[in-house]
Design a protein around this motif. Structure first.
Motif, PDB file in Angstrom:
ATOM      1  N   ARG A  74       0.833  -1.213   0.000  1.00  0.00           N
ATOM      2  CA  ARG A  74       0.000   0.000   0.000  1.00  0.00           C
ATOM      3  C   ARG A  74       0.864   1.258   0.000  1.00  0.00           C
ATOM      4  NH1 ARG A  74      -5.435   0.577   2.908  1.00  0.00           N
ATOM      5  NH2 ARG A  74      -6.116   2.461   1.888  1.00  0.00           N
ATOM      6  N   VAL A  75       1.875   1.284   0.862  1.00  0.00           N
ATOM      7  CA  VAL A  75       2.756   2.455   0.937  1.00  0.00           C
ATOM      8  C   VAL A  75       3.603   2.561  -0.335  1.00  0.00           C
ATOM      9  CG1 VAL A  75       4.684   3.503   2.194  1.00  0.00           C
ATOM     10  CG2 VAL A  75       2.776   2.499   3.453  1.00  0.00           C
ATOM     11  N   ALA A  76       4.121   1.432  -0.822  1.00  0.00           N
ATOM     12  CA  ALA A  76       4.988   1.443  -2.002  1.00  0.00           C
ATOM     13  C   ALA A  76       4.249   1.879  -3.262  1.00  0.00           C
ATOM     14  CB  ALA A  76       5.605   0.061  -2.207  1.00  0.00           C
ATOM     15  N   LEU A  77       2.999   1.472  -3.398  1.00  0.00           N
ATOM     16  CA  LEU A  77       2.203   1.834  -4.569  1.00  0.00           C
ATOM     17  C   LEU A  77       1.580   3.214  -4.449  1.00  0.00           C
ATOM     18  CD1 LEU A  77       0.423  -1.590  -5.146  1.00  0.00           C
ATOM     19  CD2 LEU A  77       1.887  -0.431  -6.816  1.00  0.00           C
ATOM     20  N   GLY A  78       1.313   3.660  -3.233  1.00  0.00           N
ATOM     21  CA  GLY A  78       0.569   4.898  -3.021  1.00  0.00           C
ATOM     22  C   GLY A  78      -0.918   4.580  -3.037  1.00  0.00           C
ATOM     23  N   ASP A  79      -1.710   5.379  -2.366  1.00  0.00           N
ATOM     24  CA  ASP A  79      -3.135   5.085  -2.199  1.00  0.00           C
ATOM     25  C   ASP A  79      -3.887   4.893  -3.509  1.00  0.00           C
ATOM     26  OD1 ASP A  79      -3.008   4.997   0.555  1.00  0.00           O
ATOM     27  OD2 ASP A  79      -3.513   7.116   0.791  1.00  0.00           O
TER      28      ASP A  79
END
Length: 119
Positions: A74-79
């Motif tokens: 989630r953090v790596a891809l962005g919301d």
């Protein structure tokens, strides 16, 4: 009356300057293909694991390994991209393979996680 002088932050000695710390690698993003019905060649990009904000990762790790892995994605891809990523069903074996490839790209050993409380 005498006044006592209290030290300001600039007057204090620092044992460590976190501001001066630099990444040991170039933190290149990780790119992978994940087809959707609308786009069979959809490319997704994740931030390098070493550059992720650790606060949400540590919060996710409190809920177990699966939550920690989801928190990293989630953090790596962005919301916005996380929501797009989740629209396509994902078998567990593909998630595991993706995570291993992402770890390797980021210089992490298999099973090692930035969200781990033991590191």
């Amino acid at each position: 009356m005498s006044s006592t002088r209290t030290a300001t932050a600039d007057d204090l000695v620092a044992e460590f300057n976190l501001n001066a710390v630099q990444a040991e690698s170039d933190l290149k993003p990780f790119r992978f293909l994940w087809a959707s019905k609308a786009d069979p060649n959809r490319r997704m990009t994740m931030q390098h694991m070493e550059g992720l904000n650790v606060w949400p990762l540590m919060a996710a790790a409190d809920n177990g390994d699966a939550a920690a892995m989801a928190g990293i994605f989630r953090v790596a891809l962005g919301d916005e991209h996380w929501e797009e990523f989740r629209k396509t069903p994902l078998p567990q074996y593909k998630l595991k393979a993706l995570f291993k490839a992402y770890q390797k790209h980021s210089g992490q050993e298999p099973g090692e996680s930035l969200a781990s409380s033991d590191s």
